[in-house]
Design an enzyme around this catalytic site. Structure first.
Site, PDB file in Angstrom:
ATOM      1  N   ASN A 174      -0.002  -1.489  -7.016  1.00  0.00           N
ATOM      2  CA  ASN A 174      -0.318  -2.455  -5.971  1.00  0.00           C
ATOM      3  C   ASN A 174      -1.802  -2.378  -5.609  1.00  0.00           C
ATOM      4  OD1 ASN A 174       0.452  -4.227  -3.544  1.00  0.00           O
ATOM      5  ND2 ASN A 174      -0.531  -2.487  -2.533  1.00  0.00           N
ATOM      6  N   GLU A 175      -2.484  -3.502  -5.627  1.00  0.00           N
ATOM      7  CA  GLU A 175      -3.884  -3.617  -5.157  1.00  0.00           C
ATOM      8  C   GLU A 175      -4.728  -2.407  -5.562  1.00  0.00           C
ATOM      9  OE1 GLU A 175      -3.928  -4.684  -0.965  1.00  0.00           O
ATOM     10  OE2 GLU A 175      -3.103  -6.653  -1.408  1.00  0.00           O
ATOM     11  N   GLU A 216       1.770 -11.566  -2.842  1.00  0.00           N
ATOM     12  CA  GLU A 216       1.528 -11.365  -1.403  1.00  0.00           C
ATOM     13  C   GLU A 216       0.704 -12.539  -0.903  1.00  0.00           C
ATOM     14  OE1 GLU A 216       0.119  -7.684   0.290  1.00  0.00           O
ATOM     15  OE2 GLU A 216       1.124  -6.526  -1.270  1.00  0.00           O
ATOM     16  N   TYR A 238      -4.549 -13.427   2.087  1.00  0.00           N
ATOM     17  CA  TYR A 238      -4.140 -13.641   3.489  1.00  0.00           C
ATOM     18  C   TYR A 238      -5.172 -14.518   4.173  1.00  0.00           C
ATOM     19  CZ  TYR A 238      -0.779  -9.879   2.736  1.00  0.00           C
ATOM     20  OH  TYR A 238       0.259  -9.111   2.264  1.00  0.00           O
ATOM     21  N   ASN A 295       0.824  -1.208   0.000  1.00  0.00           N
ATOM     22  CA  ASN A 295       0.000   0.000   0.000  1.00  0.00           C
ATOM     23  C   ASN A 295       0.858   1.259   0.000  1.00  0.00           C
ATOM     24  OD1 ASN A 295      -2.212  -1.703   0.155  1.00  0.00           O
ATOM     25  ND2 ASN A 295      -2.380  -1.543   2.380  1.00  0.00           N
TER      26      ASN A 295
HETATM   27  O1  AHR Z   1       1.391  -6.825   3.346  1.00  0.00           O
HETATM   28  C1  AHR Z   1       0.572  -5.902   3.997  1.00  0.00           C
HETATM   29  C2  AHR Z   1      -0.377  -5.184   3.053  1.00  0.00           C
HETATM   30  O2  AHR Z   1      -1.317  -6.095   2.564  1.00  0.00           O
HETATM   31  C3  AHR Z   1       0.230  -4.602   1.796  1.00  0.00           C
HETATM   32  O3  AHR Z   1       0.743  -3.339   1.990  1.00  0.00           O
HETATM   33  C4  AHR Z   1      -0.941  -4.540   0.873  1.00  0.00           C
HETATM   34  O4  AHR Z   1      -0.569  -4.645  -0.481  1.00  0.00           O
HETATM   35  C5  AHR Z   1      -1.848  -5.654   1.328  1.00  0.00           C
HETATM   36  O5  AHR Z   1      -3.144  -5.209   1.512  1.00  0.00           O
END
Ligand code: AHR
Length: 497
Positions: free
Chosen positions: A171-172, A291, A243, A71
């Site tokens: 990123n994202e 990630e 995650y 982020n």
């Molecule tokens: O890895 C932590 C955060 O998770 C990263 O900054 C982001 O890309 C994701 O949401």
């Protein structure tokens, strides 16, 4: 319970790209400051890099490290982090609401990565910036000299280019939390034009187009279809992020999460192939799972953090034993998809949702998740083989027909070695496993490494690290079969040579 497996050199999935054992350092929490870089620490080298941390990183044999975000990159001015340190500005870092001192930047990271034996995967800011900042950064990093940005690098003490090969286009960018969030159309156009300009600067680079932030995003999978329609010709990879967490404290369900991961990967592959067909393209888009990890233990504690401090302890998950099992299962999933997943980054590497920790007393230690990552990275290089498996199965709250045995097999022709990674997901019972290895005549069992613990919630801390592997695994070779017993809830690495 009893499972069976047949393995053979001919059952090839693909050569494994070593970069699936990559990791990630973001300017976030104590990853950089107080993690890899701490000039006042007794273990700091002449550049301020902690040698004790570097040693633990080297133990993981990390082939590539993503940087500087995450982020954070979406509002980052890379120019702030180069040149004389006393002239670098303090900035409000908007993603994590901290002060960024910029004492550490692109050149320091390139040096650190070299010392760690890793390549750099660099991300460019497509949140607040765009084509110009990206092409300038690339010129600064990779152009040999004789131009404004490459000569500036030389003035900053770096005569030779860094030659960074892998670049993430933002990123994202679908995330509402992202500074400069984009619609798929906006992102697709910007990423394509940025990629075009970057390739004109350096045709040798590889580019990663941003996928959805995770498989539960409301825009998934439409985001992939729309953005890849724009970026398919320019990009080489599409990114995936995911995650996991055991928020309901249902361990049997938690360990089945890689069923969802597998579905996610298959869906993204289908979208890539749909766009390929639509464009009548010959190119196969590859996947960069840049990630992934367990992330939930620190969520509440992070809500208490005061904004606008320097390097506060953010996202400091303390991992338990069951997290290590899930991490092993995630790595197994990538090996099973070695034909399409060519890069992957455990997020992250030090202090922030990380396998390696430091504390403010100067100590370092290995979290539970360090071990499956190390085993896969060290022993999982070569060719991924398809193990033909029959295993008893179970159902959980979110998943049905989950095999108790989760496994991947890696064959190194060069070393004449076979490694079987096997997870017993059953949290109460051992699993007997018979592996037909008759295709590997003359091979003997070298070792059977096991990570196990009677309590799924056991953690490693700076003072005490009870979760660590042993080599007393139960397996015997008899008449072309490896007969093994996988303890309840255990991660096993059986090495034959
Ligand atoms: O890895 C932590 C955060 O998770 C990263 O900054 C982001 O890309 C994701 O949401």
């Amino acid at each position: 319970k009893q499972a069976k497996m047949v393995i053979d050199k001919e059952y090839r999935i693909s050569d494994i790209d070593d970069r699936i054992y990559g990791s990630f350092i973001e300017h976030l929490g104590r990853a950089v400051y107080g993690g890899i870089y701490e000039p006042r620490h007794p273990e700091a080298d002449e550049q301020g890099f902690r040698k004790d941390v570097l040693e633990l990183v080297k133990g993981l044999n990390v082939p590539i490290v993503r940087y500087p975000g995450g982020n954070m990159v979406s509002a980052y001015n890379w120019e702030d982090g180069v040149g004389p340190k006393d002239r670098r500005p303090n900035r409000l870092e908007l993603a994590w609401r901290v002060i960024e001192t910029n004492e550490f930047g692109t050149n320091e990271f390139a040096d650190w990565a070299k010392k760690a034996g890793s390549e750099v995967m660099m991300a460019v800011n497509l949140g607040t910036r765009g084509i110009d900042a990206a092409r300038n950064l690339l010129e600064y990093c990779n152009h040999p000299g004789g131009t404004y940005w490459s000569d500036l690098r030389k003035q900053h003490g770096y005569d030779q280019p860094h030659n960074i090969k892998t670049w993430c286009l933002g990123n994202e960018m679908d995330g509402p939390w992202q500074v400069g969030q984009k619609t798929p159309e906006e992102y697709g156009r910007l990423a394509k034009e940025t990629a075009k300009a970057m390739r004109l600067v350096d045709p040798e680079i590889e580019l990663v187009s941003c996928g959805s932030s995770n498989s539960s995003m409301p825009t998934f999978p439409e985001w992939e279809a729309t953005t890849l329609d724009h970026t398919y010709q320019e990009a080489d990879y599409v990114s995936l992020h995911q995650y996991f967490g055991n928020r309901d404290n249902d361990s049997q369900n938690y360990l089945a999460n890689t069923m969802e991961l597998d579905r996610f990967i298959n869906t993204v592959i289908s979208i890539c192939d749909y766009i390929k067909a639509k464009k009548r393209s010959r190119k196969k888009m590859m996947l960069s799972f840049d990630e992934w990890n367990v992330w939930y233990h620190s969520n509440n504690q992070d809500k208490e953090i005061e904004p606008w401090t320097v390097a506060p302890p953010q996202l400091e998950d303390v991992y338990n034993f069951e997290d290590a099992l899930l991490v092993g299962s995630i790595l197994i999933t990538f090996l099973k998809h070695a034909d399409r997943v060519k890069m992957a980054c455990m997020a992250q590497l030090v202090n922030v949702i990380a396998p390696i920790m430091t504390d403010n007393m100067g100590a370092t230690w290995k979290q539970t998740i360090y071990y499956p990552y190390m085993h896969a990275s060290v022993f999982g290089r070569g060719t991924s083989l398809h193990p033909v498996v029959s295993s008893p199965k179970f159902d959980t709250k979110d998943f049905t027909d989950v095999p108790y045995l989760d496994s991947a097999v890696v064959y190194s022709e060069e070393q004449e070695e076979v490694t079987i990674f096997a997870l017993n997901r059953h949290i109460k019972e051992d699993l007997k496993l018979d592996i037909n290895v008759s295709g590997f005549e003359g091979y003997r069992i070298q070792e059977h490494i096991v990570l196990e613990n009677s309590d799924l919630k056991t953690v490693n801390t700076s003072l005490h690290q009870p979760v660590k592997p042993h080599t007393n695994g139960k397996s015997e070779l008899r008449d072309g079969y490896v007969e093994a017993v996988l303890g309840k809830a255990s991660w096993n690495v059986i090495r034959l040579k």
